[in-house]
Design a protein around this motif. Structure first.
Motif, PDB file in Angstrom:
ATOM      1  N   ASN A  46     -67.183   8.640-154.195  1.00 48.32           N
ATOM      2  CA  ASN A  46     -67.088   8.858-152.928  1.00 48.32           C
ATOM      3  C   ASN A  46     -67.753  10.548-152.874  1.00 48.32           C
ATOM      4  N   HIS A  47     -68.832  10.513-152.612  1.00 46.03           N
ATOM      5  CA  HIS A  47     -69.504  11.729-152.389  1.00 46.03           C
ATOM      6  C   HIS A  47     -70.593  11.589-151.495  1.00 46.03           C
ATOM      7  N   PRO A  48     -71.099  12.569-150.940  1.00 43.57           N
ATOM      8  CA  PRO A  48     -72.037  12.618-149.671  1.00 43.57           C
ATOM      9  C   PRO A  48     -73.439  12.290-150.671  1.00 43.57           C
ATOM     10  N   ASN A  49     -73.506  12.772-151.931  1.00 43.74           N
ATOM     11  CA  ASN A  49     -74.867  12.588-152.665  1.00 43.74           C
ATOM     12  C   ASN A  49     -75.032  11.198-153.164  1.00 43.74           C
TER      13      ASN A  49
END
Length: 92
Positions: A46-49
């Motif tokens: 779970n990471h924006p990138n």
């Protein structure tokens, strides 16, 4: 390791990206396993990138079956385009 298409999720009214395992690899159990492993690995993070995985599965086709991954659609240039436009083909 796949062909990516832009599609519409008609139930939720949003654009999605569909990645298909090429037909030539569907009979190769190792390739199918790596394709599914790719989806599981990305969905565990779970990471924006990192894109969000919506679904993985297998669908019947005229030629047998195809494996797919449905992800969020992120608008913008591809990595290939970005590298082609970068000085000396390198990005920071």
């Amino acid at each position: 390791m796949g062909e990516i298409y832009l599609a519409e999720d008609t139930q939720l009214g949003r654009k999605v990206a569909i990645k298909l395992l090429p037909d030539k690899f569907t009979a190769d159990s190792s390739r199918v396993r790596r394709f599914a492993q790719e989806a599981r690995a990305a969905s565990a993070l779970n990471h924006p990138n990192i894109i969000t995985i919506h679904e993985i599965g297998e669908a019947s086709t005229e030629n047998g079956a195809t494996h797919y991954i449905v992800t969020e659609y992120v608008e913008g240039e591809t990595l290939r385009q970005r590298m082609a436009n970068a000085p000396l083909g390198r990005i920071e």
